[in-house]
Structure formats: C-alpha cells, structure tokens
Design an enzyme around this catalytic site. Sequence first.
Site, mmCIF file in Angstrom:
data_model
loop_
_atom_site.group_PDB
_atom_site.id
_atom_site.type_symbol
_atom_site.label_atom_id
_atom_site.label_comp_id
_atom_site.label_asym_id
_atom_site.label_seq_id
_atom_site.Cartn_x
_atom_site.Cartn_y
_atom_site.Cartn_z
ATOM 1 C CG ASP A 142 -2.102 0.921 1.096
ATOM 2 O OD1 ASP A 142 -2.345 1.417 -0.027
ATOM 3 O OD2 ASP A 142 -2.778 1.168 2.109
ATOM 4 C CG ASN B 293 -7.953 -1.946 -5.104
ATOM 5 O OD1 ASN B 293 -7.024 -2.721 -4.895
ATOM 6 N ND2 ASN B 293 -8.229 -0.960 -4.259
HETATM 7 C C1 IPE Z 1 -5.477 -2.680 -0.119
HETATM 8 O O1 IPE Z 1 -5.133 -1.347 -0.299
HETATM 9 C C2 IPE Z 1 -5.473 -3.392 -1.431
HETATM 10 C C3 IPE Z 1 -4.171 -3.590 -2.057
HETATM 11 C C4 IPE Z 1 -3.030 -3.259 -1.541
HETATM 12 C C5 IPE Z 1 -4.220 -4.215 -3.345
HETATM 13 P P1 IPE Z 1 -6.237 -0.204 -0.469
HETATM 14 O O2 IPE Z 1 -5.508 1.056 -0.642
HETATM 15 O O3 IPE Z 1 -7.202 -0.591 -1.518
HETATM 16 O O4 IPE Z 1 -6.967 -0.273 0.944
HETATM 17 P P2 IPE Z 1 -7.796 0.819 1.737
HETATM 18 O O5 IPE Z 1 -8.815 1.380 0.788
HETATM 19 O O6 IPE Z 1 -6.845 1.858 2.188
HETATM 20 O O7 IPE Z 1 -8.402 0.077 2.887
HETATM 21 C C1 IPE Z 2 -1.568 0.266 -3.376
HETATM 22 O O1 IPE Z 2 -1.363 1.641 -3.405
HETATM 23 C C2 IPE Z 2 -1.842 -0.306 -4.736
HETATM 24 C C3 IPE Z 2 -3.222 -0.741 -4.944
HETATM 25 C C4 IPE Z 2 -4.173 -0.744 -4.047
HETATM 26 C C5 IPE Z 2 -3.559 -1.214 -6.269
HETATM 27 P P1 IPE Z 2 -2.565 2.653 -3.392
HETATM 28 O O2 IPE Z 2 -2.958 2.962 -4.785
HETATM 29 O O3 IPE Z 2 -3.677 2.178 -2.521
HETATM 30 O O4 IPE Z 2 -1.865 3.912 -2.720
HETATM 31 P P2 IPE Z 2 -2.481 4.921 -1.676
HETATM 32 O O5 IPE Z 2 -3.007 4.114 -0.541
HETATM 33 O O6 IPE Z 2 -3.549 5.680 -2.384
HETATM 34 O O7 IPE Z 2 -1.337 5.776 -1.264
HETATM 35 MG MG MG Z 3 -4.081 2.397 -0.560
#
Ligand code: IPE
Ligand code: IPE
Ligand code: MG
Length: 253
Positions: free
Chosen positions: A25, A73
């Site tokens: 993340d 997502n």
């Molecule tokens: C969790 O991250 C999913 C992945 C890392 C693929 P998100 O960024 O989607 O999670 P939330 O929304 O912060 O809970």
């Molecule tokens: C994790 O990074 C990747 C996926 C969930 C696909 P994020 O895209 O959630 O990054 P933040 O949480 O917005 O920084």
């Molecule tokens: Mg995230």
Amino acid sequence: MKSNSQKSVTLDPEKIPAHVAIIMDGNGRWAKKRLMNRVKGHEQGSQTVREIVTACRELGIGTLTLYAFSTENWARPKSEVKALMILLKRFIIGERGLLEKNNIRLNMIGQKERLPADVQKELNTTMDLTSNNTDMVLNLALSYGSRQEITTAVRNIAQKVQSNALGLDDITPDLISDHLYTRSMPDPDLIIRTSGEYRLSNFLMWQAAYSEIYISDTLWPDFSKAELFQILKNFQERDRRFGRVTCSTSNDG
Ligand code: IPE
Ligand code: IPE
Ligand code: MG
C-alpha cells in the site's frame, strides 16, 4: 536511494517463515508527494515487487503472497484501473525470465474471470510456463477479497450438502480452508502492510487467524530488501503462542 543495511541483520535460517503475505500500500501517496500522477506510484511499486520477490526467493520463503488488486479496487477511477491492468500485464510478461531463472512458480488467488481477457491469457501462459518450478510460489492476489472468497466457499459447500456429497458434520475448519483459493498453501505466518494503515482491507481474513502482523510506515515504492530483513528479524523474535502458554510463563515445568 534505498539503503542496503541488510548485511548487519542476521536471520535464523531455521525460522524463516513458510508464507509471507504483503499488502502493498501507498503507491498513490508516494506519487502525490512528488506531485506526480498516481500511476507513476504504481509503476515505481512494480519495481519494488521485483526486488522483494528476488529477496524472498534468496531467503528461502516458500510462498510469497502479494495483494495487488482488491475486489474493492474496481471502484477506483476507470483510468487508474486500466493503468493497473496494463502494469499487471507488463509484469506478468516481463518477469517470465526472472521467474524461470529463480525457479519460482506463479499462482493467483482471486476472481480471474473478472480480469481483462488479455491479462487472463498472459497470466495463464506464465502460470503454465512456471508450473513445474519448485523453489518458491509467487502468489498474486488479483481481484481478491476475503468476503467474496468465503462466500464462494460457502456456496460450494452448501451445494455439496444439497446433493448429499457432504453431511453437516463434514463441515469443519479444515473443510472450509480446502474450499478457499489458498487451499494448497499454508496460512501466512507473517502479514506485512506498508504505508502505516492498520487494517486488513479484506485480505486473507480466514487465513490470518494466527498470522503475525507488521505495519510499516514506508510507502510501498520505498520498501526495500533491507527493511524486509529487519521485519523478518522482528518476526523471529516474537513468541507465537497460538492461544497456549509459553514455557517461560507456564508453572507446569
Ligand atoms: C489494499 O489497499 C489493497 C491492495 C493493496 C491491493 P487499499 O488502498 O485498496 O486499501 P484501503 O482502501 O486503504 O483500505
Ligand atoms: C496500493 O497503493 C496499490 C493498490 C491498491 C492497487 P494505493 O494505490 O492504494 O496507494 P495509496 O493508498 O492511495 O497511497
Ligand atoms: Mg491504498
């Protein structure tokens, strides 16, 4: 520059976790800090994936699960989802050599049927190509969600009960585990989440019953082999009690 201080960390080779799972993340925030498009963060994040896969293979970790795309997502802007699918496809094709060279088998958990047809095709090709590799399983969680996984398992079990293939007494925790995407894998010993968020976000909720959890403040694109070593060191120092008492606190001798 990522530091390279893992040489100072000594790990016990007897206590290398069999299964490490990572919630990768913070890509978006990494890009935002640099006034870049979120997609740039995902691009940089896929470089980190490469480094961490190689490190886990060197360490002798049997299964590495990476949470790359959740069922939730799909609700992100279309352009971001599209960019993520393009990056995913690029990774699946681009890392074939790395997987082959390192004897790593690619597997996926999640709703494969929801992925774009071209991604499914390349995924199948890489999974077939690496199917006989034995040193590590790289398990990508793609369109993965625990609630969806458990719901599908419950449906499948209910169907078997309805057709008398199973009786109610056959429904045990092991039977439920055997109906999940992870059926052939050990539960994760260690779940790492980057970017300082203290939640599972629908990741391996059944399988995480006794996983050790480590939250790192590092954003995924900045995560490194050195930090992984430090986390593994921390893991090795933990007392996993599984609800029991340890020798040091027990009075029974
Ligand atoms: C969790 O991250 C999913 C992945 C890392 C693929 P998100 O960024 O989607 O999670 P939330 O929304 O912060 O809970
Ligand atoms: C994790 O990074 C990747 C996926 C969930 C696909 P994020 O895209 O959630 O990054 P933040 O949480 O917005 O920084
Ligand atoms: Mg995230």
